[in-house]
Design an enzyme around this catalytic site. Structure first.
Site, PDB file in Angstrom:
ATOM      1  N   ASP A  63       0.846  -1.194   0.000  1.00 41.96           N
ATOM      2  CA  ASP A  63       0.000   0.000   0.000  1.00 41.96           C
ATOM      3  C   ASP A  63       0.889   1.254   0.000  1.00 41.96           C
ATOM      4  O   ASP A  63       1.698   1.449   0.923  1.00 41.96           O
ATOM      5  CB  ASP A  63      -0.859  -0.061   1.279  1.00 41.96           C
ATOM      6  N   ASP A  80      -8.740   2.761  -8.934  1.00 44.57           N
ATOM      7  CA  ASP A  80     -10.015   2.035  -8.883  1.00 44.57           C
ATOM      8  C   ASP A  80     -11.133   3.011  -8.501  1.00 44.57           C
ATOM      9  O   ASP A  80     -11.023   3.713  -7.498  1.00 44.57           O
ATOM     10  CB  ASP A  80      -9.942   0.920  -7.834  1.00 44.57           C
ATOM     11  N   THR A 118      -1.865   3.365 -20.805  1.00 45.48           N
ATOM     12  CA  THR A 118      -1.673   2.196 -19.944  1.00 45.48           C
ATOM     13  C   THR A 118      -2.636   1.109 -20.398  1.00 45.48           C
ATOM     14  O   THR A 118      -3.550   1.346 -21.187  1.00 45.48           O
ATOM     15  CB  THR A 118      -1.959   2.510 -18.459  1.00 45.48           C
ATOM     16  N   ARG A 119      -2.432  -0.051 -19.853  1.00 47.10           N
ATOM     17  CA  ARG A 119      -3.274  -1.206 -20.128  1.00 47.10           C
ATOM     18  C   ARG A 119      -4.742  -0.923 -19.803  1.00 47.10           C
ATOM     19  O   ARG A 119      -5.652  -1.231 -20.556  1.00 47.10           O
ATOM     20  CB  ARG A 119      -2.780  -2.294 -19.167  1.00 47.10           C
ATOM     21  N   TYR A 120      -4.918  -0.277 -18.660  1.00 53.24           N
ATOM     22  CA  TYR A 120      -6.268   0.002 -18.191  1.00 53.24           C
ATOM     23  C   TYR A 120      -6.956   0.992 -19.127  1.00 53.24           C
ATOM     24  O   TYR A 120      -8.129   0.840 -19.473  1.00 53.24           O
ATOM     25  CB  TYR A 120      -6.203   0.551 -16.759  1.00 53.24           C
ATOM     26  N   GLU A 121      -6.200   1.983 -19.567  1.00 50.67           N
ATOM     27  CA  GLU A 121      -6.757   2.984 -20.477  1.00 50.67           C
ATOM     28  C   GLU A 121      -7.171   2.326 -21.798  1.00 50.67           C
ATOM     29  O   GLU A 121      -8.242   2.617 -22.340  1.00 50.67           O
ATOM     30  CB  GLU A 121      -5.712   4.071 -20.751  1.00 50.67           C
TER      31      GLU A 121
END
Ligand SMILES: C[S@@+](CC[C@H](N)C(=O)[O-])C[C@H]1O[C@@H](n2cnc3c(N)ncnc32)[C@H](O)[C@@H]1O
Length: 241
Positions: free
Chosen positions: A120, A142, A216-219
């Site tokens: 974290d 998230d 990014t991957r998420y984008e």
């Protein structure tokens, strides 16, 4: 400094280990992570300057330091580290498959200027010295869309204050999201902070990523699903003398 109880009450709720790693990635992780990983010393010592995590010789002497919170598989972090070899990068990500993705890229590109905190980010942030960072990135945090989960959001008053403490005057904080309501939340929280200014003069600035920042991957996944992303750049206001 926030107390541990507070951190634990809003602990990360995601999975820390997903699919088993491929044998080659597991081997690379076992071999390379020990030298890259940041292990925090016992509580109670001096605040830690990011330079302590890097070599103090030759190319390991960096004049600038950057922090990425939640680097996912590390596309952005590895790209920035390649583009800015004079800057030391610290990436925080508790998801071990993501850590492995970054370790693979560090190995592939031969990067010397990256260190990893596989936990974290808040545990590390609380130990870093004031005004020790030049850049920070939080890309596609998230969104936790349900109201009752909003307290889990990484962009919150406490983390904004922590980043304001860590960033030098004029330092940059880049945030991206594909989630409309979270975007409004991020903006309202950031604009309520006396410590940051939004560096946008028109829609171009938040609709276009710019070439100093890779996808990014998420984008990419969001775009495939028809969601456009918003790119928010903030500057740390100068502290009063
Ligand atoms: C939606 S993913 C985005 C990943 C990556 N930034 C991208 O754009 O592809 C959010 C990431 O943040 C990480 N994360 C969430 N809370 C965190 C925290 N407190 N410290 C560090 N990482 C965190 C999660 O494990 C997850 O990998």
């Amino acid at each position: 400094m926030r107390d541990l109880e507070n951190i634990q009450s809003s602990r990360i709720f995601g999975r820390r280990q997903g699919k088993p790693l491929k044998a080659a990635s597991q081997e690379r992780l076992d071999r390379l992570l020990p030298a890259l990983e940041i292990k925090l010393p016992e509580e109670g010592g001096q605040p830690l300057h990011p330079s302590v995590f890097f070599s103090t010789e030759g190319d390991g002497v960096y004049r600038e330091f950057a922090l990425e919170i939640g680097f996912g598989k590390g596309e952005h972090l590895a790209w920035q580290a390649r583009a800015n070899p004079g800057r030391g990068f610290i990436g925080c990500e508790p998801f071990i498959n993501g850590v492995s993705g970054l370790v693979d890229k560090i190995d592939e590109y031969g990067l010397e200027n990256v260190r990893i905190f596989a936990d974290d980010a808040r545990l590390l942030m609380d130990r870093l010295a004031d005004q020790s960072l030049d850049h920070a990135y939080i890309l596609f945090p998230d969104p936790w869309p349900k109201n009752r989960h909003h307290k889990r959001r990484v962009i919150n008053e406490g983390n904004i204050k922590a980043l304001a403490r860590l960033l030098k005057d004029g330092a940059r904080l880049n945030i991206a999201t594909d989630h409309r309501e979270y975007c409004r939340w991020i903006l309202s929280h950031m604009l309520a902070s006396p410590d940051f200014t939004w560096l946008a003069s028109g829609p171009e600035d938040w609709h276009v990523r710019g070439d100093d920042w890779p996808a990014t991957r998420y984008e990419a996944k969001a775009l495939e699903q028809g969601r456009r992303s918003t790119y928010l750049r903030f500057g740390r206001r100068c502290r009063q003398a």
